[in-house]
Design a protein around this motif. Structure first.
Motif, PDB file in Angstrom:
ATOM      1  N   GLN A 115       0.845  -1.201   0.000  1.00  0.00           N
ATOM      2  CA  GLN A 115       0.000   0.000   0.000  1.00  0.00           C
ATOM      3  C   GLN A 115       0.879   1.251   0.000  1.00  0.00           C
ATOM      4  O   GLN A 115       0.609   2.227  -0.717  1.00  0.00           O
ATOM      5  N   GLN A 116       1.941   1.232   0.790  1.00  0.00           N
ATOM      6  CA  GLN A 116       2.864   2.365   0.844  1.00  0.00           C
ATOM      7  C   GLN A 116       3.587   2.550  -0.486  1.00  0.00           C
ATOM      8  O   GLN A 116       3.752   3.681  -0.969  1.00  0.00           O
ATOM      9  N   VAL A 117       4.021   1.444  -1.076  1.00  0.00           N
ATOM     10  CA  VAL A 117       4.723   1.503  -2.360  1.00  0.00           C
ATOM     11  C   VAL A 117       3.844   2.140  -3.426  1.00  0.00           C
ATOM     12  O   VAL A 117       4.270   3.037  -4.166  1.00  0.00           O
ATOM     13  N   LYS A 118       2.602   1.698  -3.504  1.00  0.00           N
ATOM     14  CA  LYS A 118       1.686   2.238  -4.503  1.00  0.00           C
ATOM     15  C   LYS A 118       1.350   3.708  -4.236  1.00  0.00           C
ATOM     16  O   LYS A 118       1.019   4.456  -5.161  1.00  0.00           O
ATOM     17  N   TRP A 119       1.457   4.111  -2.986  1.00  0.00           N
ATOM     18  CA  TRP A 119       1.192   5.505  -2.622  1.00  0.00           C
ATOM     19  C   TRP A 119       2.321   6.426  -3.090  1.00  0.00           C
ATOM     20  O   TRP A 119       2.076   7.495  -3.635  1.00  0.00           O
ATOM     21  N   VAL A 120       3.569   5.998  -2.907  1.00  0.00           N
ATOM     22  CA  VAL A 120       4.698   6.895  -3.187  1.00  0.00           C
ATOM     23  C   VAL A 120       5.164   6.843  -4.637  1.00  0.00           C
ATOM     24  O   VAL A 120       5.745   7.815  -5.140  1.00  0.00           O
ATOM     25  N   LEU A 121       4.936   5.735  -5.346  1.00  0.00           N
ATOM     26  CA  LEU A 121       5.456   5.624  -6.710  1.00  0.00           C
ATOM     27  C   LEU A 121       4.685   6.509  -7.699  1.00  0.00           C
ATOM     28  O   LEU A 121       3.482   6.684  -7.589  1.00  0.00           O
ATOM     29  N   LYS A 122       5.418   7.027  -8.664  1.00  0.00           N
ATOM     30  CA  LYS A 122       4.794   7.737  -9.772  1.00  0.00           C
ATOM     31  C   LYS A 122       3.983   6.743 -10.601  1.00  0.00           C
ATOM     32  O   LYS A 122       4.356   5.594 -10.748  1.00  0.00           O
ATOM     33  N   LYS A 123       2.872   7.205 -11.131  1.00  0.00           N
ATOM     34  CA  LYS A 123       2.023   6.346 -11.955  1.00  0.00           C
ATOM     35  C   LYS A 123       2.015   6.881 -13.388  1.00  0.00           C
ATOM     36  O   LYS A 123       2.018   8.088 -13.598  1.00  0.00           O
ATOM     37  N   PRO A 124       2.097   5.984 -14.399  1.00  0.00           N
ATOM     38  CA  PRO A 124       1.989   4.517 -14.316  1.00  0.00           C
ATOM     39  C   PRO A 124       3.318   3.786 -14.407  1.00  0.00           C
ATOM     40  O   PRO A 124       3.340   2.572 -14.561  1.00  0.00           O
ATOM     41  N   HIS A 125       4.436   4.515 -14.344  1.00  0.00           N
ATOM     42  CA  HIS A 125       5.716   3.879 -14.642  1.00  0.00           C
ATOM     43  C   HIS A 125       6.654   3.756 -13.438  1.00  0.00           C
ATOM     44  O   HIS A 125       7.822   3.390 -13.601  1.00  0.00           O
ATOM     45  N   GLY A 126       6.174   4.067 -12.236  1.00  0.00           N
ATOM     46  CA  GLY A 126       7.006   3.866 -11.055  1.00  0.00           C
ATOM     47  C   GLY A 126       7.291   2.391 -10.843  1.00  0.00           C
ATOM     48  O   GLY A 126       6.407   1.547 -11.020  1.00  0.00           O
TER      49      GLY A 126
END
Length: 261
Positions: A120-131
């Motif tokens: 959940q934390q990873v998906k929160w901080v990563l840029k979308k859609p290419h993080g």
């Protein structure tokens, strides 16, 4: 399980292998931007040091302040001590705001995590859609036929009762670990992808490496010395007269991107 590594910062820094340049080059080739990395469970910064050469800025975090003390200090790496669990507000305060990270890395640590919370934390901080998230583990070193025979017997018999069950994920090369991410561009799966890292190891270095294991620390807390005189003698006879040997560690990478979710 993080407490098992708190009091062995120097052993961990001295004994744990670095990772091959090809690993980091492969990972970096999958992130369109190279501005900011979050290296989670950085320990004494083995991965952070290599990432700093490929990315503009690295935030390297760990729950062990002692481990961070032994990390290599670099101008573009921020080392931060974090609690063992973080809420999203704490994540934004301590690490980074939402959607700002190009790459999250976890070296030899993902099997210890509360995965649903961490993802959940990873998906929160990563840029979308290419993080991109990249997690890897390494397994037993291959040194020589003689040493490997003694090492395997020691690992699978002597030390086995003292490993946490999470170790099984490493033994399976992260193949069975939950990894809910999309394949990165250029490949059709999330791994594991195999690499090999080599290090020049002395006999004392071999013993220090074993002492850095969580299983060794668990046994020690229970009053069991895994490296008794008889065991050390077996290793010494297998090692022979060579001062140093090349130890080859297989490294297994899982890598994926966050997509638009």
């Amino acid at each position: 399980m993080a407490e098992l590594f708190v009091n062995q910062g120097k052993e961990y820094a001295d004994a744990r292998p670095s990772y091959p340049p090809q690993l980091f080059q492969f990972i970096a080739s999958k992130t369109p931007s190279h501005n900011l990395v979050w290296d989670v469970a950085t320990g004494s910064g083995q991965a952070a040091k290599s990432l700093a050469a490929l990315y503009k800025n690295v935030i390297a975090t760990d729950v062990s302040e002692q481990q961070l003390e032994f990390a290599t200090k670099l101008p573009n790496v921020q080392y931060k001590h974090t609690p063992s669990t973080m809420s999203i507000p704490e994540l934004e305060q301590i690490v980074t705001p939402q959607g700002t990270i190009d790459l999250v890395t976890i070296a030899q640590g993902l099997h210890w995590f509360d995965l649903p919370n961490f993802y959940q934390q990873v998906k929160w901080v990563l840029k979308k859609p290419h993080g991109v998230i990249a997690a890897w583990c390494y397994f037993l070193p291959r040194i020589s036929d003689e040493v490997d025979t003694v090492f395997d017997q020691f690992y699978y018999t002597d030390s086995q009762p003292y490993w946490d069950s999470a170790r099984k994920l490493v033994e399976k090369n992260y193949r069975s670990i939950d990894f809910p991410f999309q394949a990165v561009d250029g490949v059709d799966h999330t791994g594991p992808f195999e690499f090999v890292t080599e290090t020049f190891m002395s006999f004392d270095g071999l013993l220090t490496y074993i002492k850095s294991w969580s299983a060794y620390q668990t046994a020690k807390k229970k009053g069991v010395e895994l490296l008794g005189e008889d065991v050390v003698e077996k290793f010494k006879l297998a090692w022979g007269e060579d001062g140093h040997k090349t130890a080859k560690f297989p490294v297994y990478l899982r890598i994926g991107r966050v997509g638009n979710v």
